[in-house]
Scaffold this active site. Structure first.
Site, PDB file in Angstrom:
ATOM      1  N   GLY A 125       0.701  -1.127  -0.061  1.00  0.00           N
ATOM      2  CA  GLY A 125      -0.122   0.156   0.144  1.00  0.00           C
ATOM      3  C   GLY A 125       0.832   1.307   0.003  1.00  0.00           C
ATOM      4  N   CYS A 130       5.906  -5.357  -0.029  1.00  0.00           N
ATOM      5  CA  CYS A 130       6.214  -4.035  -0.569  1.00  0.00           C
ATOM      6  C   CYS A 130       6.126  -3.008   0.413  1.00  0.00           C
ATOM      7  CB  CYS A 130       4.926  -4.121  -1.495  1.00  0.00           C
ATOM      8  SG  CYS A 130       5.370  -2.653  -2.818  1.00  0.00           S
ATOM      9  N   HIS A 156       4.379  -8.310  -4.632  1.00  0.00           N
ATOM     10  CA  HIS A 156       2.844  -8.499  -4.497  1.00  0.00           C
ATOM     11  C   HIS A 156       2.306 -10.152  -4.394  1.00  0.00           C
ATOM     12  CE1 HIS A 156       1.212  -4.674  -3.303  1.00  0.00           C
ATOM     13  NE2 HIS A 156       2.297  -4.047  -4.087  1.00  0.00           N
ATOM     14  N   GLU A 180       0.044 -11.787  -3.045  1.00  0.00           N
ATOM     15  CA  GLU A 180      -1.257 -11.939  -2.849  1.00  0.00           C
ATOM     16  C   GLU A 180      -2.046 -11.766  -4.245  1.00  0.00           C
ATOM     17  OE1 GLU A 180       0.595  -9.517  -2.235  1.00  0.00           O
ATOM     18  OE2 GLU A 180      -0.605  -7.530  -2.396  1.00  0.00           O
TER      19      GLU A 180
HETATM   20  N1  GLN Z   1       5.788   2.666  -3.075  1.00  0.00           N
HETATM   21  C1  GLN Z   1       5.174   2.363  -1.927  1.00  0.00           C
HETATM   22  C2  GLN Z   1       5.786   2.886  -0.755  1.00  0.00           C
HETATM   23  O1  GLN Z   1       6.783   3.511  -0.798  1.00  0.00           O
HETATM   24  C3  GLN Z   1       5.019   0.813  -1.805  1.00  0.00           C
HETATM   25  C4  GLN Z   1       4.222   0.354  -3.094  1.00  0.00           C
HETATM   26  C5  GLN Z   1       3.496  -0.786  -2.791  1.00  0.00           C
HETATM   27  O2  GLN Z   1       3.471  -1.165  -1.678  1.00  0.00           O
HETATM   28  N2  GLN Z   1       2.769  -1.669  -3.740  1.00  0.00           N
HETATM   29  O3  GLN Z   1       5.210   2.834   0.427  1.00  0.00           O
END
Ligand code: GLN
Length: 199
Positions: free
Chosen positions: A52, A84, A180, A182
């Site tokens: 996220g 992520c 990801h 999931e």
């Molecule tokens: N770019 C996001 C961050 O730095 C991470 C992206 C993701 O979780 N898909 O928080």
């Protein structure tokens, strides 16, 4: 078995589904639950911090009290999977972007992270990634504005690299991936994590 998914922002429902599919594959009786408050972490065997926006996830974890609770459980040996943005939240050190926004980091893993490490033109992509810990078959990994791990030290071990950048790391009961897992039908990464939670 009960797995708590930190459900404040990001790819939460996908993780709930992937975790339950992985449980079925392994023949584990259990459930994945949405966690928004510390009390909902009671009795969990493992915790997932989803992807996220890591600044938002970190700040909301602070305001809900999940930050301290997750940190305490992880320090006590509870397995955690960060994907992520979740990888960023688990790190001890961040790049200048992390410093500038002063986003809260749990500081649990001996890794330093670079946010949005794959540049603008490659914001989102899918690659077949070699992850020997998951078996010979490559893992189809979806990267979305993904971070990378710049450096690992201490007990952190690299599990996968892509284009010379570290994208999967394990440190004892802590597992972090830049992609990801999931979002694809392959449940091997969730299965790997569930086996860590069985120990
Ligand atoms: N770019 C996001 C961050 O730095 C991470 C992206 C993701 O979780 N898909 O928080």
């Amino acid at each position: 078995m009960k797995i708590g998914i930190v459900g404040l922002q990001g790819a939460v429902s996908e993780h709930l589904e992937a975790t339950e599919r992985a449980m079925q594959k392994l023949g584990i009786k259990g459930e994945a639950v949405w966690v928004g408050r510390p009390v909902q972490l009671e009795g969990v065997d493992g915790i997932i911090i989803p992807g996220g926006e890591s600044t938002t996830i970190g700040k909301l974890m602070r305001t809900t009290g999940l930050f301290e609770q997750v940190k305490q459980l992880a320090t006590g040996g509870k397995p955690i999977l960060g994907t992520c943005a979740g990888l960023i939240v688990l790190a001890k050190r961040g790049d200048e972007q992390v410093m500038r926004t002063r986003q809260p980091l749990l500081g649990l893993m001996d890794i330093s992270v670079i946010r949005n490490a794959f540049g603008r033109q490659r914001e989102s992509f899918e690659v077949n990634l070699e992850i020997p810990a998951l078996g010979e078959e490559p893992f189809s990994a979806v990267f979305i504005r993904a971070p990378a791990v710049e450096e690992v030290w201490g007990d952190a071990k690299t599990l996968a690299e892509f284009q010379g950048k570290i994208v999967a790391v394990q440190q004892g009961s802590l597992l972090a991936v830049a992609f990801h897992p999931e979002l694809t039908p392959d449940t091997r990464l969730h299965e790997y994590f569930l086996r860590m939670c069985q120990r």
